[in-house]
Design an enzyme around this catalytic site. Structure first.
Site, mmCIF file in Angstrom:
data_model
loop_
_atom_site.group_PDB
_atom_site.id
_atom_site.type_symbol
_atom_site.label_atom_id
_atom_site.label_comp_id
_atom_site.label_asym_id
_atom_site.label_seq_id
_atom_site.Cartn_x
_atom_site.Cartn_y
_atom_site.Cartn_z
ATOM 1 N N VAL A 6 -17.058 21.228 3.098
ATOM 2 C CA VAL A 6 -17.496 20.439 1.943
ATOM 3 C C VAL A 6 -18.149 21.273 0.836
ATOM 4 O O VAL A 6 -17.553 21.001 -0.452
ATOM 5 C CB VAL A 6 -18.508 19.443 2.058
ATOM 6 C CG1 VAL A 6 -18.881 18.591 1.347
ATOM 7 C CG2 VAL A 6 -17.901 18.377 3.425
ATOM 8 N N CYS A 51 -15.547 14.496 11.761
ATOM 9 C CA CYS A 51 -16.250 13.229 11.252
ATOM 10 C C CYS A 51 -16.270 12.044 11.793
ATOM 11 O O CYS A 51 -17.315 11.675 12.298
ATOM 12 C CB CYS A 51 -15.551 13.105 9.722
ATOM 13 S SG CYS A 51 -15.389 14.590 8.730
#
Ligand code: UGA
Length: 437
Positions: free
Chosen positions: A11, A264
């Site tokens: 990220v 995730c």
């Protein structure tokens, strides 16, 4: 705008390059000096389409620099993004140690007036703690220090695209001046028409978990439906097409298969369920979502057993090892969970993946790795399609049959066409569709 980014993992690095690409002056900070050295040389430490050339370009144009010093990363930056990892603890709760450490390491170096942006996926309530930690490091009045929540919605393999073309940018905050700073950060994107949604902090934090949990729920719905279709003689793909034509349902994320993996969904479903319980609500639906997901792998294993009877001494080829196509990531990859179960039952397991083979071998050292799909299938008693890469979808059924010891395919991703498999005389077990036995 001068922007500091703490954490240059998946990220963080995507955030660095895309903020630089929309015109900001970005400094990426990470406490791993080796990673920083690599990034300074313009080498992305992981694969993501478009990332490598974009990183090189932003370094060349001088808008992006890297540092191992947290002080340098946040110096004079009116906006600081925290993008460190939040892996799951054994309890299923998110481990927020890295978030706290990041906050402590920057607290005393932060600019006189700054917005600290929580980008990592965190449970609701984290922003308040972040703020307290920053305040302890350097007490500041509200008009000088604000924390906002700005969760990411990046898919692996499409992360750069999702970052440059967001379906929505979500900002949860408290003070108008902090919202104003975030509007300025994202102005180049909102000017192109991408929407920015402003909410309270708890709403933004919760929306991230709710979004991933909902998508995981859609997949588990499709997988539960597959189990019923298998018993009823119906076709889950056609059911998904039929129900997905209703705009209120939508066709996306209704592909039954071996279930969701990655860094995730499994983590976030569990973390959201734990958070809800801690807040006093028993979100049992999420426990079911996770249970159905695990069942999807067992159902695939059951088909292999059905085809081969005893697994001792049999050879099974797994085509596709990554948790989805387009990535080298094998975290929580259904292929590896299945591989471990097959090995435990005494089978010899060979795997092929265009990108993830080396990572898979690290996790499952007993796995034999083949350089291409046909070599993996050579001499196999059964092939299992675990990840629907284009080169696996496009395999020639005739060539596949030729190399196998016995023509059995368990299609964990419904990648093949039943008609073609019938023409070639395969024993074919798709997912949630009538098998060819
Ligand atoms: C997911 C979300 O899609 C992103 O929006 C989010 O930002 C990201 O998590 C995150 O929290 O960072 P990602 O984990 O990269 O992105 O992967 P997806 O493309 O969503 O796929 C997840 C898994 O679901 C894969 O294993 C995939 O094979 C599986 N899947 C997906 C299905 O089994 N069926 C489907 O219909 C769709």
């Amino acid at each position: 705008m001068r922007i500091g980014v703490i954490g240059t993992g998946h990220v963080g690095l995507i955030t660095c390059v895309s903020l630089a690409a929309i015109g900001h002056e970005v400094v990426g900070g990470d406490n791993d000096p080796e990673k920083i050295a690599l990034l300074e040389r313009g080498v992305a430490p992981f694969y993501e389409p478009e990332l490598q050339p974009m990183l090189e370009q932003q370094l060349k144009e001088g808008r992006l620099t890297f540092t191992a010093s947290p002080a340098e990363a946040v110096k004079d930056a009116p906006v600081v993004f925290i993008c460190v990892g939040t892996p799951p603890r054994v309890t299923g709760d998110a481990n927020l140690v890295a978030v706290e450490q990041a906050a402590r390491s920057v607290a005393s170096h932060i600019a006189d007036r700054a917005v600290v942006v929580e980008k990592s996926t965190v449970p609701s309530g984290t922003a308040q703690r972040l703020k307290r930690t920053l305040q302890r490091g350097r007490p500041q009045p509200e008009e000088h220090l604000q924390v906002v929540s700005n969760p990411e919605f990046l898919r692996e393999g499409k992360a750069v695209h999702d970052s440059m073309h967001p379906e929505r940018i979500l900002v949860g905050g408290e003070a108008e001046w902090a919202f104003e700073a975030m509007r300025e950060v994202y102005k180049p994107l909102t000017d192109q028409g991408y929407p920015l949604i402003e909410t309270s902090i708890p709403t933004a934090e919760l929306s991230k978990h709710a979004s991933n949990a909902f998508l995981a729920m859609k997949i588990s719905f499709a997988n539960a439906l597959a189990r019923v279709c298998e018993k009823a003689g119906a076709d889950v793909v056609e059911v998904a097409d039929a129900i997905g034509a209703d705009a209120r349902i939508g066709r996306a994320f209704l592909n039954a298969g071996m279930g969701y993996g990655g860094s995730c969904f499994p983590k976030d479903v569990q973390a959201f369920e734990h958070l809800s319980r801690r807040l006093g609500y028993d979100f049992r639906l999420l426990q079911e979502v996770a249970r159905i997901n695990a069942e999807a792998i067992d159902s695939t294993l059951e088909k292999v057993r059905d085809a081969l009877w005893n697994l001792e001494g049999k050879t099974v080829a797994l085509l596709g090892l990554a948790f989805k196509p387009g990535t080298d990531d094998v975290r929580e990859a259904p292929a590896l969970t299945l591989g471990a179960k097959l090995l435990a039952e005494g089978a010899t397991v060979t795997g092929y993946d265009p990108l993830a083979a080396a990572n898979a071998k690290d996790v499952l050292p007993e796995l034999h790795i083949a350089p291409d799909p046909l070599s993996a299938a050579a001499g196999a008693d059964c092939v299992v399609i675990c990840t629907e890469w284009p080169e696996i979808r496009d395999l020639d059924a005739g060539e596949l049959k030729e190399v196998m010891a016995y023509p059995v395919v368990v299609d964990g991703r419904n990648a093949f066409d039943s008609g073609t498999m019938a023409d070639h005389g395969f024993l074919y077990y798709p997912t949630g569709r009538p098998p060819l036995l």
